[in-house]
Each structure stands twice: as structure tokens, then as C-alpha cells.
Design a protein around this motif. Structure first.
Motif, PDB file in Angstrom:
ATOM      1  N   TYR A   1      35.451  55.184  65.903  1.00 62.63           N
ATOM      2  CA  TYR A   1      36.694  54.406  65.799  1.00 62.63           C
ATOM      3  C   TYR A   1      37.488  54.447  67.101  1.00 62.63           C
ATOM      4  O   TYR A   1      38.220  53.515  67.414  1.00 62.63           O
ATOM      5  N   ASN A   2      37.362  55.577  67.802  1.00 61.85           N
ATOM      6  CA  ASN A   2      38.097  55.776  69.046  1.00 61.85           C
ATOM      7  C   ASN A   2      37.136  56.314  70.089  1.00 61.85           C
ATOM      8  O   ASN A   2      36.114  56.909  69.743  1.00 61.85           O
TER       9      ASN A   2
ATOM     10  N   GLY B   1      38.779  59.888  74.408  1.00 58.10           N
ATOM     11  CA  GLY B   1      40.183  60.244  74.617  1.00 58.10           C
ATOM     12  C   GLY B   1      41.025  60.127  73.355  1.00 58.10           C
ATOM     13  O   GLY B   1      42.177  60.540  73.325  1.00 58.10           O
ATOM     14  N   GLY B   2      40.492  59.541  72.283  1.00 54.55           N
ATOM     15  CA  GLY B   2      41.223  59.438  71.018  1.00 54.55           C
ATOM     16  C   GLY B   2      41.991  58.148  70.827  1.00 54.55           C
ATOM     17  O   GLY B   2      42.483  57.864  69.738  1.00 54.55           O
ATOM     18  N   ALA B   3      42.114  57.318  71.891  1.00 54.58           N
ATOM     19  CA  ALA B   3      42.886  56.074  71.745  1.00 54.58           C
ATOM     20  C   ALA B   3      42.013  54.993  71.101  1.00 54.58           C
ATOM     21  O   ALA B   3      40.809  54.914  71.379  1.00 54.58           O
ATOM     22  N   PRO B   4      42.614  54.157  70.211  1.00 57.22           N
ATOM     23  CA  PRO B   4      41.816  53.089  69.601  1.00 57.22           C
ATOM     24  C   PRO B   4      41.363  52.067  70.642  1.00 57.22           C
ATOM     25  O   PRO B   4      41.992  51.918  71.692  1.00 57.22           O
TER      26      PRO B   4
ATOM     27  N   SER C   1      40.869  48.448  72.300  1.00 56.17           N
ATOM     28  CA  SER C   1      41.747  47.271  72.267  1.00 56.17           C
ATOM     29  C   SER C   1      41.072  46.107  71.547  1.00 56.17           C
ATOM     30  O   SER C   1      41.747  45.240  71.000  1.00 56.17           O
TER      31      SER C   1
ATOM     32  N   GLU D   1      39.298  46.367  68.845  1.00 55.80           N
ATOM     33  CA  GLU D   1      38.891  46.904  67.537  1.00 55.80           C
ATOM     34  C   GLU D   1      38.574  45.811  66.508  1.00 55.80           C
ATOM     35  O   GLU D   1      37.502  45.847  65.883  1.00 55.80           O
TER      36      GLU D   1
ATOM     37  N   GLU E   1      46.292  65.682  64.892  1.00 58.77           N
ATOM     38  CA  GLU E   1      47.566  65.432  65.587  1.00 58.77           C
ATOM     39  C   GLU E   1      47.961  66.641  66.427  1.00 58.77           C
ATOM     40  O   GLU E   1      47.913  67.784  65.961  1.00 58.77           O
ATOM     41  N   SER E   2      48.416  66.340  67.658  1.00 61.20           N
ATOM     42  CA  SER E   2      48.642  67.437  68.607  1.00 61.20           C
ATOM     43  C   SER E   2      49.764  68.374  68.152  1.00 61.20           C
ATOM     44  O   SER E   2      49.682  69.584  68.365  1.00 61.20           O
TER      45      SER E   2
END
Ligand code: ADP
Length: 494
Positions: free
Chosen positions: A103-104, A107-110, A112, A114, A346-347
């Protein structure tokens, strides 16, 4: 009956959470009921196919998927679900699926693009059916990544001969993830833009909502526990804005409890745990606890003290803030209770857990990350399993825990309410401890009840055996799905 099962994740090929487990296990159970079932998923770069038999299905050069007037070619690889004859087809396109994640990205970012990735996946599947002239009786869609299929079958692909007798079933594994995208996604998907207007089947709050379309167009909708099926129509707290469209289809909504793959999660035969055990030989559990203590470097006296395990995505849904609060209070209240936590997410929640582990190294052990082998070791070695979810469509870990004799302490919501019965010491019935509110005091009270019974080995053994005797296999749920497939087919034909 030919069933095609579509999923963005399938164990053991690619998994993020429970969806992967379900997609790797339910088709196996359906095949055992003599259904002709096949799986379809993307071919991600993270999938290691080197140990699987793979054949390539030839695709003609002019066969492609169009998105925004651009043609995208695709390949199809065919393998099998390990240990079965269930075919698994992989849709291949390096531009869309070679990204280092499902899904990501790493780096964890979705991503663009998607929506385009999932549109490609779904149209790729439909084009594959057309090319091979596969005529599925039922397409079983799972979550928002495959939720446009029911809409395609009723619109752009409505007159395709191969789908003439095809019914669409969609399963909601978690309604919080809906596939919400800008309105121009209609064009990317190839739907007529006049199908998008306020309160149309595709629209919610001004955006394209893929799951809403799936719910609206599917012949039948299922979700993964009976309680969650009631909760998601009850209002926005659980329905996340889709409660009205679900209510409008309430007669076609069914809750079928997930099973667990009891060949993968079996304490008597689990390659990840050093000491196999079963309900008649629970001594092996103590040996695994010793291994867990050594793995985390906890003090040796922890062997006779309770260990509470947590394995989870570290996100709001899972009530990890409550877990943090419970650990904080417990380590100050009790000298001898220990926690082992495995998860990532989540950080802020990761940081809270990290500071607890640093402040109390003898009492709180933490592994930040994903580690399947360690998940099995914790299930085998811990005494108690904590799962205080805010909402929980089904949840698997509380079922794995019971099978491994690790007593669940859960918030009674969704599938947790359907799978954990409060222990009743008078009748020696029940398999865990429940609480209902989101108040940490209630969680702590349930945990304290568990710790109280832990002190009495005779009662604890009864509780552990009760838990280990529960049948959470896929056999029952698979029969329910078979019935629903027949029902969906009748609906589609009518
Ligand atoms: P969800 O799908 O919401 O994450 P489930 O309980 O249905 O929750 O399924 C979670 C699955 O993912 C279980 O198989 C669990 O063991 C696994 N899992 C979650 N986090 C981790 C992790 N950090 N390491 C290994 N396995 C994990």
C-alpha cells in the motif's frame, strides 16, 4: 461453481494484516468443499516466487488496460497456494507494482497514483477473464482495492458475454479504509462522469468512494463478524459515513466470522516455536515462555510471573493508547507483571512504548517492526494477550491466542465480542476476560481479573484448556460462504 477471489494481499505471498491471512486460508477451505476457487492478486516486487512453481500465461501484444487514455500492458503469472491445488494468478506490471511495498513504499507514504494502481488491478482482472474466456460464477471482492468490480459488472462490463452469469460478493474487512479519491478518479476508472453527483453510488462527501460503490452494486455484502455487521449499520461511530448505504442494503449484509488457518497456527506443529505442545501436554508452553524470556533478555524469575503479550499494528483503531496507559499503571502497581510488545505503526505510539520499555527494561520488552516468527513465539510463550481495540471487524490474534492457550483480555467489540467469552469460575466456562468502555480503569479491572486467576494454577489450567479447545477453523465459515455464493448467484440471475 467457479469462484474468483480477489485480494491485494494473500498469505504467504504478501501480507500486511488480517486480510492477507483470510485470503490465504478461506480459498483453501472453499476448495475442500469442492468449490472451483482461484485467487487473483498483484505481482509485487516484494513477493519471492523462487520457491513456488510458476508458469507464465501468454498475453497477446495488443491486450492492455486503458487508464486516462493511456494503455498499460500486463503479464499474468500462475502459481498455487502452497500445499493446495488452488491456483493463484498474479497480475504483473512493474510500473504499478514494483514499489517496495503493498500500500505504501518503504518510507510509509501512500503512492500518489494509488487509485490508478487499484483501477489497473481490477480492470486487469476483468480483461484477463475476457482474454481467457473465464466465466466466473462469483467474484469475491475484498475491501476497497477490489470494490469497483461490482460497479464494473453493472455498468461498463454489463454486456460482456463472459460475465453474463457472474455475481459479485464484497467482504468488508475494515470499513475505516474506503478508497477515497478525487472526483476525476471517475474518468481514470472509465466510468461515465454523469454517474458522479451528490449522494450517487460513487460519491461521499464530494469524493469518489470506492467502497461505497462496492456496497451499492454488489449482489451480497459480507463482513467478518456478526457483531461488526450490526455495528457498521448502527451509526457513524462504526460505519465511518457508510452506515446509510449499508442500511439501505441491510437485507443483503451478512456477518461471517473469520476462521484461522489451524495448520499455520498450531502449537503442536509450528516451525517458529521450539517446543510443540497441545491441550493434553501444556507443559510445553512453559518451555516456550522460557525461550521468550531469553529472547527478550527478561529476568529469569519472570518464568513464574505472568507475561502479557501484545502483537498489533500500532494504530488508533487498536486502542494502543489504552495499552500504553495499562502498561504504565501495571508496572507501577505490580512488581511481577511483564509485557512483551511486537508492532509497528504511528510514530507517537511507537515513541510512547519505547519510553516505557526504556524506563522499565525488566518489565517491558518491545520489538518495533514486523516479525512473523516472533508473533508465533509470543503467542506460544505469553500467558495473557491484550487487545483493547476501539473497533475490531474480526481480529485474528485473540483467536490465535486461544489456540495457543494464551488468555485474551479484550474490549468486547466486533469480532472480539463474538470470540471471547468471559471466564466464569463457578462453572469453569469461558476463555478470557472482557471489558466494554474505553476507560483504562475498565481495562485494568479485566486485566486484574486475569492476573487474579493466574495465581491459582488449577483454575488457570482449566482456563487454558478451555481456550485451546475452541474451534476457530475455517470449516464452518467456508460452508457459510458457499451458501452465500449460491444466494448471490440466484440474486444476480433474477
Ligand atoms: P488487522 O488486520 O487489523 O491488522 P488482525 O488481528 O485481523 O488485525 O490481523 C493481524 C495479523 O497481522 C495477525 O496475523 C498478526 O499476527 C499480524 N501482525 C500484526 N502486526 C504484526 C507484527 N508487527 N509482526 C508480525 N505479525 C504482525
Amino acid at each position: 461453481m467457479k469462484i474468483f477471489f480477489l485480494s491485494a494481499e494473500v498469505t504467504p505471498f504478501a501480507k500486511v494484516g488480517g486480510l492477507g491471512d483470510v485470503a490465504g486460508a478461506l480459498p483453501k477451505a472453499l476448495a475442500e468443499l469442492q468449490l472451483d476457487v482461484a485467487i487473483f492478486m498483484p505481482r509485487y516486487d516484494i513477493i519471492d516466487l523462487s520457491h513456488h512453481p510458476v508458469e507464465r500465461i501468454p498475453i497477446p501484444d495488443d491486450w492492455h488496460v486503458g487508464i486516462n487514455y493511456q494503455d498499460h500492458r500486463f503479464g499474468i503469472l500462475k502459481s498455487r497456494l502452497p500445499g493446495t491445488d488452488v491456483p493463484v494468478y498474479f497480475l504483473e506490471n512493474n510500473d504499478f507494482f514494483y514499489r517496495g511495498g503493498i500500500y505504501n513504499g518503504p518510507g510509509g507514504a501512500p503512492f500518489s497514483d494509488e487509485p490508478q494502481r487499484w483501477i489497473f488491478f481490477q480492470k486487469g482482472f476483468l480483461e484477463f477473464c475476457k482474454l481467457l474466456e473465464v466465466r466466473p460464477h462469483v467474484i469475491h471482492c475484498n475491501d476497497n482495492q477490489t470494490a469497483l468490480i461490482p460497479a464494473y459488472l453493472r455498468t461498463t462490463y454489463a454486456h460482456d458475454e463472459v460475465f453474463r452469469q457472474t455475481a459479485a460478493v464484497i467482504t468488508i474487512h475494515n470499513i475505516a479504509y474506503q478508497g477515497v479519491y478525487p472526483s476525476d478518479t471517475m474518468q481514470s476508472a472509465g466510468f461515465h462522469t454523469n454517474l458522479f453527483y451528490p449522494e450517487s453510488p460513487f460519491e461521499l462527501d464530494g469524493a469518489v468512494n470506492m467502497l461505497k460503490a462496492g456496497i451499492y452494486f454488489a449482489d451480497l455484502i459480507t463482513t467478518v463478524s456478526p457483531t461488526y455487521a450490526e455495528e457498521i449499520v448502527s451509526g457513524p461511530e462504526f460505519g465511518y459515513g457508510l452506515e446509510n448505504v449499508l442500511a439501505s442494503r441491510a437485507g443483503n449484509l451478512f456477518g461471517v466470522l473469520n476462521g484461522i488457518d489451524d495448520t499455520v497456527w498450531n502449537p503442536a506443529d509450528d516451525a517458529h516455536i521450539p517446543h510443540p505442545y497441545d491441550v493434553d501436554h501444556i507443559e510445553g508452553k512453559l518451555a516456550n515462555k522460557k525461550g521468550l524470556i531469553e529472547y527478550f533478555g527478561l529476568p529469569t524469575e519472570a518464568l513464574h510471573d505472568p507475561i502479557v503479550g501484545v502483537i498489533s499494528r500500532l494504530v488508533y483503531q487498536k486502542g494502543i493508547d489504552l495499552t500504553v496507559e495499562a502498561i504504565y499503571r501495571c508496572v507501577h502497581l505490580h512488581d511481577n507483571v511483564r509485557f512483551v510488545v511486537l508492532g509497528s505503526g504511528e510514530s507517537r505510539l511507537e515513541a510512547d512504548l519505547l519510553s516505557l520499555a526504556r524506563a522499565h527494561p525488566d518489565k517491558v520488552s518491545l520489538y518495533l517492526g514486523y516479525n512473523n516468527g516472533l508473533a508465533h513465539m509470543i503467542e506460544a510463550g505469553a500467558d495473557i494477550f491484550l487487545m483493547p481495540s476501539r473497533f475490531e471487524p474480526c481480529g485474528l490474534n485473540q483467536m490465535y491466542s486461544q489456540r495457543y492457550g494464551t488468555i485474551p483480555v479484550v474490549r468486547a467489540t466486533g469480532g472480539l465480542a463474538d470470540t471471547v467469552r468471559e471466564f466464569n469460575p463457578e462453572q469453569n466456562r469461558g476463555t478470557g476476560f472482557r471489558f466494554t468502555s474505553l476507560d483504562p480503569d475498565d481495562l485494568l479491572a479485566a486485566l486484574t481479573r486475569a492476573l487474579h486467576f493466574y495465581r491459582d494454577p488449577a483454575i488457570w489450567t482449566i482456563l487454558v484448556r478451555n481456550a485451546m479447545r475452541m474451534d476457530f477453523s475455517w470449516r464452518g465459515p467456508a460452508i457459510a460462504y458457499k451458501y452465500l455464493y449460491q444466494k448471490a448467484q440466484q440474486k444476480a440471475a433474477s
